[in-house]
Design a protein around this motif. Structure first.
Motif, PDB file in Angstrom:
ATOM      1  N   PHE A  61      35.026  20.359  22.731  1.00  0.00           N
ATOM      2  CA  PHE A  61      35.649  19.076  23.070  1.00  0.00           C
ATOM      3  C   PHE A  61      36.559  19.247  24.281  1.00  0.00           C
ATOM      4  O   PHE A  61      37.508  20.022  24.240  1.00  0.00           O
ATOM      5  N   ARG A  82      29.068   8.883  13.148  1.00  0.00           N
ATOM      6  CA  ARG A  82      30.287   9.505  12.643  1.00  0.00           C
ATOM      7  C   ARG A  82      31.240   8.538  11.969  1.00  0.00           C
ATOM      8  O   ARG A  82      31.188   7.332  12.173  1.00  0.00           O
ATOM      9  N   THR A 100      32.699  19.139  15.248  1.00  0.00           N
ATOM     10  CA  THR A 100      33.159  18.660  16.554  1.00  0.00           C
ATOM     11  C   THR A 100      34.651  18.891  16.694  1.00  0.00           C
ATOM     12  O   THR A 100      35.356  19.155  15.724  1.00  0.00           O
ATOM     13  N   VAL A 110      42.424  14.009  19.810  1.00  0.00           N
ATOM     14  CA  VAL A 110      42.655  12.567  19.870  1.00  0.00           C
ATOM     15  C   VAL A 110      43.472  12.112  18.658  1.00  0.00           C
ATOM     16  O   VAL A 110      44.622  11.701  18.792  1.00  0.00           O
TER      17      VAL A 110
HETATM   18  C1  LIG Z   1      36.902  11.874  18.763  1.00  0.00           C
HETATM   19  C2  LIG Z   1      36.434  12.970  19.711  1.00  0.00           C
HETATM   20  C3  LIG Z   1      34.972  12.832  20.113  1.00  0.00           C
HETATM   21  C4  LIG Z   1      34.757  11.923  21.286  1.00  0.00           C
HETATM   22  N1  LIG Z   1      33.370  11.933  21.605  1.00  0.00           N
HETATM   23  C5  LIG Z   1      36.713  14.365  19.176  1.00  0.00           C
HETATM   24  N2  LIG Z   1      38.104  14.578  18.981  1.00  0.00           N
HETATM   25  C6  LIG Z   1      35.927  14.640  17.912  1.00  0.00           C
HETATM   26  O1  LIG Z   1      36.460  14.534  16.826  1.00  0.00           O
HETATM   27  O2  LIG Z   1      34.760  14.987  17.995  1.00  0.00           O
END
Ligand SMILES: C[C@H](CCN)[C@@H](N)C(=O)O
Ligand SMILES: C[S@@+](CC[C@H](N)C(=O)[O-])C[C@H]1O[C@@H](n2cnc3c(N)ncnc32)[C@H](O)[C@@H]1O
Ligand code: SF4
Length: 342
Positions: free
Chosen positions: A49, A221, A284, A296
């Motif tokens: 990420f 997701r 992820t 995030v």
């Molecule tokens: C939310 C993000 C992914 C964005 N495409 C990342 N922090 C995740 O959890 O995979």
């Protein structure tokens, strides 16, 4: 209810989402893991990420990086982005997820540098790329696809239009949906996602689960909402994780071949086991320690102490009798003969 037949009706989904019967839940998670095992054995995929700019023009009520939040922000240079990507690839991730806030500076430069970065990661590092830029122009999507980006990730969060309006303030539902449909029509794989615990009903969730299939998302997701300091939803509660786990399992049963993340961005590395145990097949939010990069939903949790690394995740998978997939195995899964249904 017969979980073997993946064609669950909306009412069956609602019933399962509301169930607290331990026997039903046990069967749900067991069936989800059995399906994953049948399709990919012990392999689990992993994405690096790279959240390369935290500037954003939007004001999503749930997000730490909303423009009205007076936080410290960063914008990495192309050199930094490439060296972090290389480090992640060397550590064993299968794909690089290039993620950004809707940073006006990139919109002004028409994403030229992002297109260049995609090209380098694809051509020189021989690694699949996902791009998570928010809503961008069709022409920009086209250029990213031409540069070789395999995936366009754009989460609707909910498919209840009223609820969407309260979450993604001043953003257009159809514009967001159409951007990902455009990407799909250009031959990119798309990821759709929902946010759990933001006022949705089980009917809303069931609807989202079905829409994800209808739009042909190959990666689907769910993330539990995590309250963010300084945001309008700071005082809202984070939901019970059982709901997220049930959603993961239902997604696996509905879409046995889909990529379904166990995101380290909700509960850090401590949340990996239960999500894999619910039927996720992909890890992820792997972030290199001390790279200056943030998550995030959990912007620093487990990052600098190396908790969100391939090494740490592989150790936990090993305890579960599973293992990390190689990049070649990921490519074969994505593009190989075993056609992944939407
Ligand atoms: C939310 C993000 C992914 C964005 N495409 C990342 N922090 C995740 O959890 O995979
Ligand atoms: C930060 S955005 C990155 C890409 C781009 N800015 C966008 O919004 O599409 C990625 C996703 O993180 C998730 N997210 C953001 N804030 C969150 C929070 N507080 N809790 C859980 N998930 C969150 C949302 O699902 C959002 O779509
Ligand atoms: S979710 Fe994305 S678009 Fe919304 S404020 Fe956060 S970074 Fe910006």
């Amino acid at each position: 209810m017969d979980l073997k037949n993946g064609a669950l009706t909306k009412q069956q989904l609602v019933d399962l989402l509301g169930s607290s019967d331990p026997q039903v839940l046990k069967e749900l998670f067991a069936r989800a893991c059995q399906l994953r095992q049948e399709i990919q054995g012990k392999k689990i995929f992993a994405y690096g990420f790279v959240y390369f700019t935290t500037f954003c023009r939007n004001d999503c009520n749930f997000c730490y990086y909303r423009k009205s939040n007076p936080i410290e922000r960063y914008r990495k240079t192309s050199e930094e982005i490439l060296s972090i990507s290389q480090e992640l690839i060397d550590s064993g991730v299968n794909l690089i997820d290039l993620t950004m806030g809707e940073d006006p500076v990139y919109h002004e430069e028409a994403f030229d540098s992002v297109v260049g970065i995609i090209q380098t990661i694809k051509d020189q590092y021989d690694t699949p790329v996902m791009i998570s830029p928010g809503v961008v122009e069709p022409e920009t999507i086209q250029r990213m696809a031409d540069a070789g980006a395999d995936w366009y990730a754009l989460y609707q969060e909910t498919h209840n239009r009223q609820l969407f309006k309260t979450l993604r303030k001043e953003q257009d539902y159809d514009e967001r949906m159409n951007a990902k449909l455009y990407a799909r029509n250009q031959g990119m794989c798309i990821e759709e996602g929902l946010l759990a615990g933001v006022g949705e009903t089980d009917e809303d969730i069931a609807e989202s689960l079905l829409v994800m299939g209808q739009i042909g998302a190959r990666q689907v997701r769910v993330m539990s909402f995590v309250p963010q300091q300084g945001s309008p939803m700071e005082g809202c509660q984070t939901p019970d994780r059982l709901k997220e786990l049930k959603i993961i399992a239902l997604l696996r049963i509905l879409y046995p071949h889909a990529l379904i993340p166990a995101s380290l961005d909700v509960d850090g590395i401590g949340g990996l086991k239960e999500r894999i145990g619910a039927g996720a097949n992909l890890i992820t939010s792997i972030i290199p320690p001390r790279s200056g990069l943030m998550g995030v939903a959990q912007n620093t949790m487990d990052v600098d102490d190396g908790g969100r690394t391939v090494e740490e995740a592989a150790r936990i998978l090993g305890e579960m009798g599973l293992r990390m997939a190689s990049r070649e195995e990921y490519k074969a899964f994505l593009w190989g003969k075993e056609e992944v249904q939407s």
